[in-house]
Design an enzyme around this catalytic site. Structure first.
Site, PDB file in Angstrom:
ATOM      1  N   ASP A  63      -7.314  12.527  84.101  1.00 40.75           N
ATOM      2  CA  ASP A  63      -7.882  13.581  83.170  1.00 40.75           C
ATOM      3  C   ASP A  63      -7.510  14.829  83.992  1.00 40.75           C
ATOM      4  O   ASP A  63      -7.483  15.884  83.227  1.00 40.75           O
ATOM      5  CB  ASP A  63      -9.365  13.364  83.145  1.00 40.75           C
ATOM      6  CG  ASP A  63      -9.798  12.136  82.407  1.00 40.75           C
ATOM      7  OD1 ASP A  63      -8.736  11.719  81.622  1.00 40.75           O
ATOM      8  OD2 ASP A  63     -11.013  11.699  82.267  1.00 40.75           O
ATOM      9  N   ALA A  65      -4.820  16.015  85.491  1.00 37.18           N
ATOM     10  CA  ALA A  65      -3.467  16.348  85.195  1.00 37.18           C
ATOM     11  C   ALA A  65      -3.399  16.710  83.498  1.00 37.18           C
ATOM     12  O   ALA A  65      -2.748  17.887  83.446  1.00 37.18           O
ATOM     13  CB  ALA A  65      -2.516  15.406  85.309  1.00 37.18           C
ATOM     14  N   SER A 111     -14.726   3.256  44.806  1.00 34.25           N
ATOM     15  CA  SER A 111     -15.587   2.341  45.645  1.00 34.25           C
ATOM     16  C   SER A 111     -14.993   0.891  45.514  1.00 34.25           C
ATOM     17  O   SER A 111     -13.877   0.728  45.006  1.00 34.25           O
ATOM     18  CB  SER A 111     -16.851   2.299  44.778  1.00 34.25           C
ATOM     19  OG  SER A 111     -17.336   3.711  44.902  1.00 34.25           O
ATOM     20  N   GLU A 147     -10.495  -7.162  56.753  1.00 30.11           N
ATOM     21  CA  GLU A 147     -10.439  -6.126  57.606  1.00 30.11           C
ATOM     22  C   GLU A 147     -12.039  -6.183  57.708  1.00 30.11           C
ATOM     23  O   GLU A 147     -12.696  -6.316  56.782  1.00 30.11           O
ATOM     24  CB  GLU A 147      -9.730  -4.959  57.625  1.00 30.11           C
ATOM     25  CG  GLU A 147     -10.193  -4.254  56.288  1.00 30.11           C
ATOM     26  CD  GLU A 147      -9.092  -3.339  55.652  1.00 30.11           C
ATOM     27  OE1 GLU A 147      -9.553  -2.267  55.634  1.00 30.11           O
ATOM     28  OE2 GLU A 147      -8.026  -3.745  55.236  1.00 30.11           O
ATOM     29  N   LYS A 149     -15.392  -3.824  57.394  1.00 29.48           N
ATOM     30  CA  LYS A 149     -15.800  -2.685  56.400  1.00 29.48           C
ATOM     31  C   LYS A 149     -16.705  -1.702  57.461  1.00 29.48           C
ATOM     32  O   LYS A 149     -17.815  -2.085  57.767  1.00 29.48           O
ATOM     33  CB  LYS A 149     -16.703  -3.281  55.606  1.00 29.48           C
ATOM     34  CG  LYS A 149     -17.020  -2.147  54.273  1.00 29.48           C
ATOM     35  CD  LYS A 149     -18.008  -2.650  53.188  1.00 29.48           C
ATOM     36  CE  LYS A 149     -18.529  -1.777  52.104  1.00 29.48           C
ATOM     37  NZ  LYS A 149     -19.400  -0.616  52.843  1.00 29.48           N
ATOM     38  N   GLU A 206     -11.973   6.132  57.918  1.00 31.14           N
ATOM     39  CA  GLU A 206     -13.506   6.134  58.155  1.00 31.14           C
ATOM     40  C   GLU A 206     -13.650   6.702  59.434  1.00 31.14           C
ATOM     41  O   GLU A 206     -13.313   6.470  60.340  1.00 31.14           O
ATOM     42  CB  GLU A 206     -14.019   4.791  58.026  1.00 31.14           C
ATOM     43  CG  GLU A 206     -15.459   4.445  57.887  1.00 31.14           C
ATOM     44  CD  GLU A 206     -15.817   4.868  56.442  1.00 31.14           C
ATOM     45  OE1 GLU A 206     -17.163   4.574  56.145  1.00 31.14           O
ATOM     46  OE2 GLU A 206     -15.078   4.741  55.473  1.00 31.14           O
ATOM     47  N   LYS A 352     -20.438  -8.206  51.940  1.00 30.72           N
ATOM     48  CA  LYS A 352     -21.451  -7.697  53.058  1.00 30.72           C
ATOM     49  C   LYS A 352     -21.976  -8.557  53.834  1.00 30.72           C
ATOM     50  O   LYS A 352     -22.282  -9.748  53.570  1.00 30.72           O
ATOM     51  CB  LYS A 352     -22.370  -7.003  52.031  1.00 30.72           C
ATOM     52  CG  LYS A 352     -21.900  -5.797  51.006  1.00 30.72           C
ATOM     53  CD  LYS A 352     -21.149  -4.566  51.840  1.00 30.72           C
ATOM     54  CE  LYS A 352     -22.395  -3.732  52.522  1.00 30.72           C
ATOM     55  NZ  LYS A 352     -22.982  -2.885  51.324  1.00 30.72           N
ATOM     56  N   CYS A 465     -41.480  28.678  48.044  1.00 28.94           N
ATOM     57  CA  CYS A 465     -41.884  27.528  48.970  1.00 28.94           C
ATOM     58  C   CYS A 465     -40.906  27.651  50.148  1.00 28.94           C
ATOM     59  O   CYS A 465     -39.894  27.455  49.942  1.00 28.94           O
ATOM     60  CB  CYS A 465     -41.477  26.052  48.114  1.00 28.94           C
ATOM     61  SG  CYS A 465     -42.025  24.687  49.064  1.00 28.94           S
TER      62      CYS A 465
END
Length: 715
Positions: A63, A65, A111, A147, A149, A206, A352, A465
């Site tokens: 780090d 360097a 979607s 893969e 989600k 993502e 899911k 408000c």
């Protein structure tokens, strides 16, 4: 070891890749030519180090360097005033923006249909096989790519000739927020692609915050006395929408790419688009785009179901949040044949994970007032562990949900964490109270009456408000409203917390002394904001209306109202029938406008603004426009980047009698196309047989009507 042909820097040609020297010659001794050569080598080397560290997790140097190389590059760029566009030093963050602009996606970001039951996945497989047979494909050749989600924030990232040019959030799938500078700071996102990229590449990814980085970042926030983030997804989503890229750069965001939205190039000599979804991931590797290493090609739907079960078993061991798996048809030609609905592709399905639930007791119910005035009831709970996370609060959504549940303080309820993110109450498991929680009839913040709109409840306090104050001021300062430079959300929050702005008109009572004493302000920045506010005391009527934050009234409707009524007093006196005569104003919008102006608090705020010298300039109505109506009867839609802003283009044609709308329809006369346009509007234009004008053609059309393009600045 990555081959040199696909690396950002070859160690045999670049001394700063492996065992780099960090004792540099004094900058004063370098010629401009030598400085540029060293800058080129440093930039290439640092891109390689970023990739090895953030994508491959296999750093080449320490780090310390790396820091020395980075500092040297930054010093050279500053000393020789070199262009930093595309440089790794841009990752520390650019200038803050006042708001996130909206951009159209290159391709729609749809979607994915989903379910939690294995039987639904098998039904998806049957639909795919049937569709393939109808399309002339042999279902026996069907293979799926599986893969994880990811549970983060979906983004589109665009590269042109291998260079990073744009990023946008998913938004509504057709348009999203422009987060180009924010995403640029994510070190795993390459500023320049490796290997041989196509001429134009749009990829979907993502953005997420790794679990270990999330814990570290939250610990630092607590040490600074700041509120910790509730979960990694909220942390990622909230960070990416920050208006200051330097803040985003300071937070540990990462990204996985998983789909190609567009692959455009020379079909003869350029790289061909991968023929399968599995090969797409190999292309990501070659281009230096980070992706998950848990992609699997499986033989059939049962193997896909087994893949999901295996990912579920290890979900808590992953360093990122997942809420299921995605199953895709592998062959891209088959995907094209299957096509998509308006909402989702027919060739992909999300299986899911089951929700994580626990039971506990409601100790109290509090009602929060959002920036839109919406009232949201929150259940205060006996703390309970829900899959390793302590939950003490859960949303009850709205008063209609409370009534449907019959829930009250003291009841024992089930807590559900949808997608591992938002805890809420789906049911009462043991009724321990009498009756149902009585939703307040007055705002808990300003005591204004509460009105119901279907299942929802809203404070009628409007601009009066305090809970809605920040939204009101932010709306007022937006670029497409009063365009008050230097008054972004963070400063608005600071002014409210300091008590110097307690209503919208208070902005015009601010003094340099009020501001200069606040943290992060100096006399110069205070004077700049006061000057910016002074410049808005006589705004165009349409911008004044857009700045008020009237429900359902955006810049386009505000311009239509301004042109229809000419001045503020005429609009304030207009009844619903008169409002409905304005283009794009239907019965619901007319009622919303009338309700806003009839609210005592809003009228008082408008009068207070006028008393402080904020008086919108009248505009010519169509009846008085005379020759300015030369485009009357025409409707324009704009897409892409023009030589002026889209708002200015819309305002110009509307000033000459035309309409400007945001979407193409059968009533559209012209689609005007600038640089880097989205594809969907052109597709709609082709479908509706709408003429498409490049900017030069648009300028010729305006010239035929005696209108200059681009419009001259008012100054």
């Amino acid at each position: 070891m990555t081959s040199s042909s696909t690396r950002h820097a070859d160690p045999e040609e670049n001394p700063y890749v492996e065992e780099p020297p960090t004792d540099f010659d004094p900058i004063a001794e370098l010629s401009p030519e030598a400085a540029e050569r060293q800058v080129s080598l440093l930039r290439s080397a640092i891109r390689e180090h970023d990739h090895r560290y953030y994508v491959e997790a296999d750093p080449l140097i320490e780090d310390e360097a790396y820091d020395r190389l980075f500092e040297r590059l930054r010093d050279l760029e500053e000393a020789f005033d070199l262009d930093v566009e595309g440089s790794p030093t841009r990752r520390v963050g650019g200038e803050p923006v006042d708001e996130l602009a909206t951009v159209e996606h290159v391709e729609p970001m749809r979607s994915i249909d989903n379910a939690k039951a294995a039987e639904a996945v098998r039904e998806f497989d049957e639909r795919v096989r049937s569709g393939l047979r109808e399309g002339g494909f042999d279902p026996a050749d069907l293979r799926y790519v599986c893969e994880p989600k990811f549970d983060g924030l979906s983004v589109e990232v665009v590269y042109e000739d291998g260079e990073y040019v744009r990023a946008a959030t998913r938004g509504d799938g057709r348009e999203g927020d422009d987060v180009t500078e924010q995403v640029r700071t994510i070190r795993s996102v390459p500023s320049r692609l490796r290997g041989e990229p196509p001429a134009r590449l749009a990829v979907r990814g993502e953005v997420y915050m790794p679990r270990d980085a999330f814990e570290t970042h939250n610990r630092k926030r607590r040490e600074r006395g700041e509120e910790p983030f509730a979960n990694p997804r909220n942390a990622a989503a909230g960070t990416l929408r920050r208006l200051d890229p330097a803040v985003v750069a300071d937070r540990p965001l990462d990204v996985f790419f998983f789909d190609v939205l567009a692959w455009e190039g020379d079909e003869i000599s350029g790289p061909a688009r991968p023929a399968t979804n599995r090969e797409q991931f190999d292309a990501f590797d070659a281009l230096g785009l980070p992706r998950t290493d848990r992609v699997e090609l499986v033989e059939d739907v049962e193997a896909a179901i087994d893949y999901r079960d295996r990912i579920l078993a290890v979900r808590d061991d992953l360093n990122y949040a997942v809420d299921g798996v995605v199953i895709k048809v592998n062959d891209r030609a088959a995907c094209e044949a299957l096509g998509s609905t308006a909402r989702a592709p027919r060739w992909a399905f999300a299986y899911k994970f089951p929700p994580r639930t626990s039971t506990t007791t409601i100790r109290d119910v509090t009602v929060q007032v959002g920036r839109t005035g919406r009232l949201t009831p929150v259940a205060e709970l006996e703390p309970v562990d829900v899959s390793g996370v302590t939950v003490s609060r859960a949303t009850l959504h709205n008063p209609a949900e409370i009534e449907a549940l019959g829930v009250n303080v003291g009841d024992r309820v089930r807590i559900y964490r949808a997608g591992d993110v938002i805890p809420y109450v789906p049911e009462v498991v043991e009724k321990r109270s009498s009756g149902t929680y009585a939703f307040p009839e007055r705002c808990p913040v300003c005591d204004a009456p509460v009105e119901r709109d279907g299942p929802l409840a809203f404070c009628t306090g409007g601009l009066g408000c305090p809970a809605q104050l920040e939204r009101a001021v932010e709306h007022w300062a937006r670029r497409d409203a009063l365009d008050v430079e230097g008054l972004g959300p963070e400063r608005v929050e600071q002014l409210r917390e300091a008590g110097v702005v307690e209503s919208l008109p208070d902005l015009y009572d601010l003094t340099v002394e009020d501001l200069a004493g606040l943290e992060g302000w100096g006399e110069t920045s205070a004077e700049n904001l006061i000057d910016a506010l002074e410049a808005t005391r006589e705004p165009p009527l349409d911008r004044f209306l857009a700045g008020l934050g009237i429900p359902d009234v955006g810049p386009t409707t505000a311009r239509a109202l301004a042109r229809a009524f000419g001045d503020l007093d005429a609009l304030l006196a207009a009844d619903e029938a008169a409002l409905r005569e304005v283009d794009d104003v239907g019965p619901a919008v007319a009622a919303s406008i009338r309700d806003f102006f009839d609210a005592e608090e809003n009228r008082e705020a408008i009068e207070a603004l006028r008393e402080r010298g904020v008086e919108p300039r009248p505009v010519e109505t169509p009846d008085a426009a005379g020759d300015d109506a030369s485009l009357e009867g025409l409707t324009f839609v704009f897409t892409g980047s023009l030589s002026t802003t889209r708002d200015e283009a819309q305002a110009l044609v509307e000033a000459h009698g035309a309409n400007a709308t945001s979407s193409v329809s059968g009533n559209t006369d012209y689609l005007v196309v600038g640089e880097s346009p989205g594809r969907s509007k052109r597709v709609d234009a082709d479908a509706e047989d709408v003429p498409v004008l490049e900017e030069a053609d648009f300028a010729d059309l305006l010239a035929d009507h005696g209108i200059d393009w681009p419009p001259e600045d008012e100054a």
